[in-house]
Write an enzyme that holds these catalytic residues in place. Structure first.
Site, short mmCIF file in Angstrom:
data_model
loop_
_atom_site.label_atom_id
_atom_site.label_comp_id
_atom_site.label_asym_id
_atom_site.label_seq_id
_atom_site.Cartn_x
_atom_site.Cartn_y
_atom_site.Cartn_z
N GLY A 1 0.76 -1.24 0.00
CA GLY A 1 0.00 0.00 0.00
C GLY A 1 0.79 1.28 0.00
N PRO B 1 4.59 -5.31 -0.55
CG PRO B 1 6.81 -4.59 -0.74
CD PRO B 1 5.93 -5.56 -0.01
CB CYS C 1 -15.15 3.97 -29.45
SG CYS C 1 -14.29 3.86 -31.02
C1 LIG Z 1 -2.81 -5.31 -4.12
C2 LIG Z 1 -2.35 -5.91 -2.85
C3 LIG Z 1 -1.08 -5.62 -2.34
C4 LIG Z 1 -0.15 -4.63 -3.01
O1 LIG Z 1 -0.61 -3.33 -2.89
P1 LIG Z 1 0.29 -2.10 -3.38
O2 LIG Z 1 -0.54 -0.92 -3.13
O3 LIG Z 1 0.53 -2.32 -4.84
O4 LIG Z 1 1.54 -2.11 -2.58
C5 LIG Z 1 -0.68 -6.24 -1.17
N1 LIG Z 1 -1.50 -7.10 -0.53
C6 LIG Z 1 -2.72 -7.41 -0.99
C7 LIG Z 1 -3.57 -8.37 -0.24
C8 LIG Z 1 -3.19 -6.82 -2.16
O5 LIG Z 1 -4.43 -7.12 -2.60
#
Ligand SMILES: *Cc1c(COP(=O)(O)O)cnc(C)c1O
Length: 406
Positions: free
Chosen positions: A231, A266, A334
Site C-alpha cells: 500500500g 509491497p 471509443c
Molecule cells: C494489491 C495488494 C497488495 C499490493 O498493494 P500495493 O498498493 O501495490 O503495494 C498487497 N496485498 C494485498 C492483499 C493486495 O491485494
C-alpha cells in the site's frame, strides 16, 4: 535533449520495438527493493512482492534473484511465480475468492501460507487440505477498520469493504480456525489500501493488529508472523509519500520484543516508478474549446486514469521544437473515459514520442484487448542493454480462441 531509460534513449527503444511500449528499468527495480531491505533491516522481514502490480516473468525473476517472496491473488499468479523461478515456500496467497482448484494447486506447490479472508474460506481450505492429507498454513486477514485516505476504489481496510474479517469477529474466527483439524495457524495479516500517502493509517493498522495478536496469545493462539500488507504510495505527481525508514522504525517500536516475524506485501512501490509507457502522437486535433493529442496508447494499455482518475506525468521524449499548448492526451478507444491525461500543457506534434511515467505498476497487468487492440510489448532495460520480456501480441493471437460458428 533526449530522455533515457538507464543508458538507452526512449526514441531508440521506440524505433526498435514500436509503440505503445512498456519499458522497465532493472536498476530501478533493484533500487526499490533495496529501499525496503535497508529501511527494515533491523526487522529482517520477508518481502513478498505483490505480483498483481506487474506479473511479467522477468520482473518476478528479478525479485526472486533479490531474495523476494511473493504475494499472489490467483492460481494464475502462482503459475507465474513458479515459471519465473520464484519460491513457493516464500509465497503467500491473498484474495477473497480462492477457488477449490486454486487452493489445491497452492497446497500441492507448498506455499508459505493462505491469507484467508472469511469463515467459509477457512472451511474450504480445511476440506481441501483434508482431502490431500495435508495441513494448510493459514493467516487470517483482519480488517482493522482504518481509513487509508486514498481513492475509494483502492481503499480496502474500512469495515464496509469486501476484504478481510471484521475486527469484532476476529477472535471467534481464530478459535474456529484452531478447531479445524487440517489448518495450521501461522499468522495474521492486513492490507488497508493502495497508493497510501500518509503513514499514520499504516501504523494505526499495525497497532490494532498487534493488539489483536496479544489477545489471541492470551487465549493460547500463538502466531509466527504479522503481515502488514502493501500500500505504500509512490510519486505520480507531487505527492509527499511515506518515508520507509519512518515506517520501519514505527513498526519496530510496536513489534518490539514480541518475536513475531514480519511480512510486507509491497506491489506498486517496488515497480511503479521503474516503468514508463511509450506512446506516439498520431494526431493533434483542435476543437472549438479544446485541443487533443491523440496518441497510440489507450485505456486498454493504462487503465488507471479512466478507473481512478489517476494522474501520470507525461513528457516528450525529445526536447520539442513546437510551443506548448493546453491539451487532453487521449487514446483511440471509443470511450470518453479513454484518456491518459487532462488539461496538460505540453509541446508536441504528430509523430512525437511521449513518455508516460509511473507505468510500472497496474499498467501492463491491467491491460486488455478492448477495441481488439493487441497487448503492447514489454522491454527490460539493464544499463545499455534492452530485452523484450513480452513480445507484442498479434491479431492472430487475439482471435485464436474464438470460433465464428453458431
Ligand atoms: C494489491 C495488494 C497488495 C499490493 O498493494 P500495493 O498498493 O501495490 O503495494 C498487497 N496485498 C494485498 C492483499 C493486495 O491485494
Amino acid at each position: 535533449m533526449s530522455l533515457c531509460c538507464e543508458n538507452i534513449r526512449y526514441t531508440e527503444l521506440a524505433e526498435r520495438y514500436g509503440t505503445p511500449l512498456y519499458i522497465y528499468s532493472r536498476a530501478a527495480l533493484d533500487e526499490a527493493f533495496a529501499a525496503y531491505t535497508c529501511a527494515f533491516a533491523a526487522l529482517d522481514p520477508l518481502i513478498c512482492y505483490a505480483v498483481k502490480a506487474n506479473g511479467n516473468l522477468a520482473v518476478i525473476r528479478r525479485f526472486a534473484e533479490l531474495g523476494s517472496g511473493f504475494d499472489i491473488v490467483s492460481g494464475g499468479e502462482l503459475a507465474r511465480v513458479l515459471a519465473a523461478g520464484g519460491s513457493a515456500a516464500k509465497t503467500i496467497f491473498s484474495g477473497v475468492g480462492k477457488s477449490e482448484a486454486e487452493i489445491e494447486f497452492a497446497l500441492r506447490a507448498g506455499i508459505k501460507c493462505f491469507n484467508a479472508e472469511s469463515l467459509p474460506e477457512l472451511e474450504r481450505i480445511n476440506a481441501v487440505a483434508g482431502r490431500l492429507n495435508l495441513k494448510a498454513p493459514v493467516s487470517l486477514r483482519i480488517n482493522p477498520d482504518v481509513d487509508a485516505q486514498t481513492h475509494p476504489y483502492i481503499s480496502t481496510g474500512l469495515k464496509d469493504n469486501k476484504f478481510g474479517i471484521a475486527m469484532r469477529d476476529a477472535e471467534a474466527a481464530y478459535r474456529r480456525a484452531a478447531a479445524l483439524p487440517h489448518l495450521h495457524i501461522v499468522g495474521i495479516d492486513c492490507h488497508i489500501g493502495s497508493q497510501l500517502i500518509r503513514l499514520d493509517p499504516l501504523i494505526e493498522a499495525c497497532e490494532r493488529i498487534l493488539a489483536l495478536a496479544r489477545r489471541l496469545a492470551a487465549q493460547g493462539i500463538g502466531l509466527q508472523h504479522i503481515d502488514l500488507g502493501g500500500g505504500v504510495g509512490i510519486v505520480y505527481d507531487q505527492e509527499d509519500t511515506p518515508d520507509l525508514a519512518a515506517y520501519a522504525s514505527a513498526v519496530a517500536k510496536l513489534i518490539g520484543g514480541s518475536k513475531l516475524g514480519l511480512i510486507l506485501e509491497p506491489g506498486r512501490s517496488l515497480v511503479g516508478n521503474a516503468g514508463s509507457l511509450l506512446t506516439r502522437v498520431e494526431y493533434v486535433k483542435r476543437n472549438e474549446n479544446k485541443n487533443f493529442l491523440i496518441v497510440d496508447a489507450a485505456m486498454n494499455d493504462l487503465m488507471r486514469p479512466a478507473l481512478y482518475q489517476a494522474y501520470h506525468r507525461i513528457e516528450p521524449a525529445e526536447t520539442p521544437s513546437a510551443a506548448p499548448f493546453a491539451a487532453d492526451i487521449v487514446g483511440p478507444i471509443c470511450e470518453t473515459g479513454d484518456f491518459l491525461a487532462k488539461d496538460r500543457t505540453i509541446a508536441a506534434q504528430a509523430g512525437d514520442l511521449l513518455v508516460v511515467r509511473g507505468a510500472g505498476a497496474y499498467a501492463a497487468s491491467m491491460a486488455s484487448n478492448y477495441n481488439t487492440r493487441p497487448r503492447a510489448a514489454e522491454v527490460m532495460v539493464n544499463g545499455g542493454e534492452a530485452r523484450i520480456v513480452r513480445r507484442r501480441e498479434t491479431i492472430e493471437e487475439m482471435l485464436a480462441n474464438e470460433k465464428a460458428c453458431l
